[in-house]
Design a protein around this motif. Structure first.
Motif, mmCIF file in Angstrom:
data_model
loop_
_atom_site.group_PDB
_atom_site.id
_atom_site.type_symbol
_atom_site.label_atom_id
_atom_site.label_comp_id
_atom_site.label_asym_id
_atom_site.label_seq_id
_atom_site.Cartn_x
_atom_site.Cartn_y
_atom_site.Cartn_z
ATOM 1 N N LEU B 30 -4.155 -6.600 7.970
ATOM 2 C CA LEU B 30 -3.210 -5.874 8.823
ATOM 3 C C LEU B 30 -3.156 -6.460 10.228
ATOM 4 O O LEU B 30 -2.376 -6.018 11.059
ATOM 5 N N THR B 32 -1.807 -8.620 11.864
ATOM 6 C CA THR B 32 -0.710 -9.551 12.063
ATOM 7 C C THR B 32 0.357 -8.850 12.883
ATOM 8 O O THR B 32 0.439 -7.626 12.879
ATOM 9 N N ILE B 33 1.128 -9.628 13.603
ATOM 10 C CA ILE B 33 2.231 -8.996 14.323
ATOM 11 C C ILE B 33 3.558 -9.388 13.676
ATOM 12 O O ILE B 33 4.617 -9.166 14.224
ATOM 13 N N SER B 34 3.486 -9.944 12.474
ATOM 14 C CA SER B 34 4.726 -10.319 11.790
ATOM 15 C C SER B 34 4.805 -9.634 10.420
ATOM 16 O O SER B 34 3.841 -9.057 9.952
ATOM 17 N N ARG B 35 5.973 -9.704 9.812
ATOM 18 C CA ARG B 35 6.165 -9.033 8.522
ATOM 19 C C ARG B 35 5.947 -9.974 7.357
ATOM 20 O O ARG B 35 5.933 -9.538 6.210
ATOM 21 N N SER B 76 -0.201 4.662 5.759
ATOM 22 C CA SER B 76 1.238 4.499 5.950
ATOM 23 C C SER B 76 1.628 3.036 6.135
ATOM 24 O O SER B 76 2.780 2.738 6.359
ATOM 25 N N ARG B 77 0.645 2.138 6.033
ATOM 26 C CA ARG B 77 0.906 0.727 6.360
ATOM 27 C C ARG B 77 2.093 0.169 5.577
ATOM 28 O O ARG B 77 2.074 0.059 4.372
ATOM 29 N N GLU B 78 3.116 -0.246 6.323
ATOM 30 C CA GLU B 78 4.275 -0.860 5.681
ATOM 31 C C GLU B 78 3.930 -2.285 5.250
ATOM 32 O O GLU B 78 4.674 -2.927 4.520
ATOM 33 N N HIS B 79 2.757 -2.740 5.718
ATOM 34 C CA HIS B 79 2.268 -4.047 5.299
ATOM 35 C C HIS B 79 2.116 -4.106 3.770
ATOM 36 O O HIS B 79 2.183 -5.192 3.204
ATOM 37 N N TRP B 82 5.460 -4.984 2.464
ATOM 38 C CA TRP B 82 5.744 -6.353 2.939
ATOM 39 C C TRP B 82 4.989 -7.367 2.100
ATOM 40 O O TRP B 82 5.492 -8.452 1.813
ATOM 41 N N TYR B 102 6.855 5.298 -0.855
ATOM 42 C CA TYR B 102 8.202 5.346 -1.443
ATOM 43 C C TYR B 102 9.255 5.058 -0.363
ATOM 44 O O TYR B 102 10.134 4.212 -0.519
ATOM 45 N N ASN B 103 9.127 5.751 0.767
ATOM 46 C CA ASN B 103 10.044 5.518 1.892
ATOM 47 C C ASN B 103 9.990 4.074 2.355
ATOM 48 O O ASN B 103 11.013 3.443 2.595
ATOM 49 N N ASN B 104 8.764 3.584 2.522
ATOM 50 C CA ASN B 104 8.591 2.226 3.036
ATOM 51 C C ASN B 104 9.228 1.193 2.108
ATOM 52 O O ASN B 104 9.767 0.187 2.570
ATOM 53 N N LYS B 107 12.975 1.043 2.660
ATOM 54 C CA LYS B 107 13.376 0.416 3.924
ATOM 55 C C LYS B 107 13.277 -1.098 3.853
ATOM 56 O O LYS B 107 13.626 -1.790 4.798
ATOM 57 N N ASN B 108 12.718 -1.619 2.778
ATOM 58 C CA ASN B 108 12.484 -3.054 2.687
ATOM 59 C C ASN B 108 13.134 -3.698 1.466
ATOM 60 O O ASN B 108 12.755 -4.795 1.064
#
Ligand code: SF4
Lengths: 488, 205
Positions: B30, B32-35, B76-79, B82, B102-104, B107-108
Motif C-alpha cells: 500500500l 505507493t502514491i500511484s494506482r 477499504s483499500r482501493e489498492h 487496482w 463492491y463499490n470500489n 469505480k474502476n
C-alpha cells in the motif's frame, strides 16, 4: 451502501415526520442533498478525514481534472498508518522507509496545496484518525463522517453516521462534499443484561461478530442498543462500533445520551456555550422512534459473555477463554471446512487445543479499537507491580499524542516501562504490517487490534485478538490466560 | 475509467470464503502514491505457492475470478481492485461480496457479479477445467455465458450498469448537481447546530 442481491428500503417514506424512523434513517434524511434515481441520493458529508495511505491517488485525480476541494473547512488530514512509533523527534524527514516517508510527505503537500487543515507528525494532536476525530470534538451526534478507512465506523459511537470509503469515493467527496449512496438496511443488535466483572466492550463485540459472522451484517448499518450498551462508557462504545465492519456492516450506531454530551463538552471543535445547549436539543431527538422497524434483529445476553480470544484468521473465529480450538471435522460445508483447515495450519494450532495456556511471543496494546486512555488504564491495572514474562516482547502504543500525554500525567507509562513494556508514540503501529512494528513469521501475538487476517501484523504472524486486560495478562503470564485472575 | 461492455476471458477458480483485502493485497504494497503496478503484489502469499491457480496457464491470463462468500471483506483499500485490474482481472463473481469492495470495483471498471451458490458451484467447476474455463460476460445483457451453452443472468443496479458501460466519471455527473449541493449547504446552517469549520489553528502545537 448497496448489496445488489437484495432490495433496499428506498420506498420507506423518507422524511415523513409522522412515520417512526430508525436513528440511521433520521441522519440519512437530514443529509440528502439531491435525489438521484432508484432511491440513490447525494448524501452530504459533514466531516471528511483523510490519511496518507488512501488519499494520494484521490488528490492526483483532482489535479488531473483541474478540480478543487469544495470544503477544506470540513476536511482534516493526518498521517497514522505509516508513521514510526519510536524515534519520532526527527519528524517526517527521519522516517527511515523511503516509501513511507514519500506517502507522508505527499499528504503534507496535498494538504498544503488544497488548503486542508493538517495535523503535523510532531503535533501533540497527532494520532490514529479515529481516535483524534472524537478527541478534537469533530465527531458529533447526527453528523455524517467518512474516511478512506474501514474503521471509520468507530465514530458511530456518538450517533454519527460514519463509514469507510474507497479512494475514488474520497475523490468524489473532496470534489463535491457528497457521496452517491443508496440507503443501507437497518439491523438492531439488542444487548440485554450486564457484562460480568472483567468482561469488556471488546469481548462484547468479539462475541457479537462470532454470532453474526463476518458477512452477517453486509449491506446493513448496525444500531447497538439495550442496557449493556447504555452501561458502556464512550471508549467502550467506540470499541464496539469500531469493529462493526468486522461483521460486514457499513457502519455502527449508538444513540447519544448524557454520557455522550458530557464527553463532548469542552472539546476543541465541539459547540460551546449557547451553541452546545442548542445542539443538545437537536441531539436529544437522535434515537430510533418507538415502532420503527429494523430489517434484522439480533438479541445478545451480556451476562453470558466471557473474555474472548480469536483462534483463527477471521474475527468470527472466536471463543471464550475457556474454549478450545474447534475441530474442522465437525464442519459439514466443504468450503468452510477447508477454510478452517487453512486457518489452523496458518495459526499452528491443532483441533481441540485449549486457548488458555497458549504461549505467546508478542503483545500489542493499541490501535483505533483499544488505544484510548481507558484501555491503557485497564491494561495498567492488570499489570500492576508485575513484570512481563521472560522472552515476551510487548508494545504499548497510545492512540494519539493526547492519550500519551494523559497516560504520562497519570503515571501509567511508569507501570508499563517498569514491567518491561515498550512505550511508544501514537500511530497504527502493529495493527497492520506497513510500518516498522510488525511480527516475524511464526510469532504469536496477543493483540488488542481488530483484524487477525493472515499476514495482517506481518507476513506469517499469528494474531489472537482480545481485550487490553487480556493482552496485559498475557504479557505477564507469557501465555493466554483469563485476565480476571489478574485483576487487582 | 475503462468502460466494461463485454468480456471474454479465462475464469480462475478461487474456492475460498472470506478472501479479505489483506489477502488480495497485503499492507506493504500500500506504500505507493500511484494506482498502477500493483499487480505484482496481487494475492502475494498465495502466489508464493507454486500450486496456486494464477501461477498456471491458462489461468495466469485470467480476466475473471470465481470465488466464494464474502469476497473482498476487510479494509477499504482501493489498492485491492487496482491490483486485480493491474493483473488483468475485470470481473469478480461470488455468492456475496463485501460492500466497500463492491463499490470500489464499480469505480474502476471491474464488474462485480453476485450469483446464487448453485450458479457459483457450476461456474467453479467450469473454471477448474481449462477446456471450459473461458467465460463470456455481457453487461448489457446481464448474462454470464459458458462455452457449454450455460447462460446465467445476473442483477446489477441500473445506474452502476450505465456507468460501467460508459466508463463514466461520476464526479463530473455529481458536479452537475452543484445547485442542489449549494442549496443544501445554504439551508444546512440553520439545520446543523455546532458543526464548526476546521481550522489549522490548534493543530500545529
Ligand atoms: S489502528 Fe489499525 S484498524 Fe485502526 S486505522 Fe490504523 S490500521 Fe486501521
Amino acid at each position: 451502501m448497496t448489496t445488489p442481491s437484495t432490495t433496499t428500503r428506498a420506498d420507506a417514506v423518507p422524511g415523513a415526520s409522522s412515520a417512526p424512523r430508525t436513528l440511521f434513517r433520521k441522519i440519512w434524511d437530514a443529509h440528502v442533498a439531491a435525489d438521484l434515481h432508484d432511491g440513490a441520493v447525494l448524501l452530504y458529508i459533514d466531516r471528511h478525514l483523510v490519511n496518507e495511505v488512501t488519499s494520494p491517488q484521490a488528490f492526483d485525480g483532482l489535479r488531473l481534472a483541474g478540480r478543487r476541494v469544495r470544503r477544506p473547512d470540513r476536511t482534516i488530514a493526518v498521517a497514522d498508518h505509516n508513521v514510526p512509533t519510536d524515534h519520532r523527534a526527527g519528524g517526517v524527514a527521519a522516517i527511515a522507509d523511503p516509501e513511507s516517508r514519500l506517502q507522508v510527505e505527499t499528504l503534507e503537500r496535498n494538504a498544503a496545496d488544497f488548503d486542508i487543515p493538517y495535523v503535523p507528525l510532531l503535533s501533540r494532536r497527532q494520532g490514529i484518525v479515529h481516535i483524534i476525530g472524537p478527541e478534537l470534538g469533530l465527531t458529533l451526534p447526527g453528523t455524517t463522517i467518512v474516511c478512506g478507512d474501514s474503521h471509520t465506523s468507530t465514530h458511530g459511537a456518538f450517533g454519527a453516521l460514519a463509514f469507510g470509503i474507497g479512494t475514488s469515493e474520497a475523490e468524489h467527496v473532496l470534489a463535491t462534499q457528497t457521496l452517491i449512496q443508496q440507503p443501507a438496511r437497518a439491523m438492531l443488535v439488542q444487548v440485554s443484561g450486564q457484562l460480568r466483572a472483567g468482561v469488556t466492550a471488546k469481548d462484547l463485540i468479539l462475541h457479537i461478530i462470532g454470532r453474526v459472522g463476518t458477512a452477517g451484517a453486509t449491506g446493513h448499518v448496525i444500531e447497538y442498543a439495550g442496557p449493556a450498551i447504555r452501561d458502556l462508557d464512550m471508549a467502550g462504545r467506540m470499541t464496539v462500533c469500531n469493529m462493526s465492519i468486522e461483521a460486514g456492516a457499513r457502519a455502527g450506531l449508538i444513540a447519544p445520551d448524557e454520557k455522550t454530551y458530557r464527553w463532548l463538552q469542552g472539546r476543541p471543535w465541539a459547540p460551546a456555550g449557547e451553541d452546545f445547549t442548542r445542539a443538545r436539543l437537536h441531539w436529544e431527538t437522535l434515537h430510533t422512534d418507538p415502532g420503527a422497524s429494523y430489517d434484522k434483529t439480533v438479541h445478545i445476553d451480556a451476562a453470558s459473555i466471557a473474555p474472548m480470544v480469536t483462534w483463527g484468521t477471521s474475527p468470527e473465529a472466536v471463543t471464550g477463554i475457556d474454549g478450545h480450538v474447534p475441530d474442522p471435522a465437525h464442519v459439514s460445508d466443504p468450503a468452510r471446512r477447508q477454510q478452517m483447515d487453512a486457518m489452523l495450519a496458518y495459526m499452528g494450532l491443532a483441533a481441540g487445543t485449549p486457548l488458555r495456556g497458549l504461549p505467546i511471543d508478542m503483545v500489542f496494546i493499541g490501535s483505533c479499537t483499544n488505544g484510548r486512555i481507558e484501555d491503557l488504564r485497564a491494561a495498567a491495572a492488570v499489570v500492576g507491580p508485575r513484570r512481563i514474562a521472560a522472552g515476551v516482547r510487548a508494545l504499548v502504543v497510545p492512540g494519539s499524542g493526547m492519550v500519551k500525554a494523559q497516560a504520562e500525567a497519570e503515571g501509567l507509562h511508569r507501570i508499563f516501562l517498569d514491567a518491561g513494556f515498550e512505550w511508544r508514540d501514537a500511530g497504527c503501529s502493529m495493527c497492520l504490517g506497513m510500518n516498522p512494528d510488525r511480527l516475524a513469521p511464526g510469532q504469536r501475538c496477543a493483540s488488542t487490534s481488530n483484524r487477525n487476517f493472515e499476514g495482517r501484523q506481518g507476513p506469517g504472524g499469528r494474531t489472537h485478538l482480545m481485550s487490553p486486560q487480556m493482552a496485559a495478562a498475557a504479557a505477564i503470564a507469557g501465555r493466554i490466560v483469563d485476565a480476571r485472575d489478574y485483576l487487582p | 475509467m475503462m468502460p466494461f461492455t463485454r468480456l471474454d476471458a479465462v475464469a480462475a477458480p478461487l474456492p475460498l470464503v472470506n478472501v479479505d483485502t489483506d489477502k488480495i493485497l497485503p499492507a506493504p504494497f500500500l506504500k505507493t502514491i500511484s494506482r498502477t503496478g500493483l499487480g505484482k503484489g496481487l494475492f502475494h502469499s498465495l502466489r508464493s505457492e507454486p500450486d496456486f491457480i494464477l501461477n498456471h496457464a491458462p489461468w495466469d491470463q485470467a480476466g475473471i475470478l470465481v470465488a466464494l462468500d464474502n469476497f473482498g471483506c476487510g479494509s477499504s483499500r482501493e489498492h485491492a481492485p487496482w491490483a486485480l485490474l493491474d493483473f488483468g482481472i475485470r470481473c469478480v463473481i461470488a455468492p456475496s461480496i463485501a460492500d466497500i469492495f463492491y463499490n470500489n470495483c464499480c469505480k474502476n471498471g471491474i464488474l462485480p457479479i453476485v450469483l446464487p451458490h448453485t450458479d457459483i458451484d457450476r461456474l467453479m467447476a467450469l473454471a477448474t477445467d481449462p477446456a471450459t474455463a473461458t467465460l463470456s460476460v455481457d453487461l448489457a445483457q446481464q448474462t454470464v455465458r459458458a462455452t457449454t451453452g450455460l447462460a446465467l443472468p445476473f442483477v446489477i443496479d441500473a445506474q452502476r450498469k450505465q456507468d460501467l458501460l460508459q466508463g463514466v466519471d461520476d464526479i463530473a455527473r455529481s458536479l452537475t448537481r452543484e445547485a442542489d449541493i449549494a442549496a443544501y449547504e445554504h439551508a444546512m446552517d440553520s439545520r446543523q447546530v455546532g458543526v464548526r469549520a476546521i481550522t489549522q489553528a490548534g493543530l500545529d502545537g
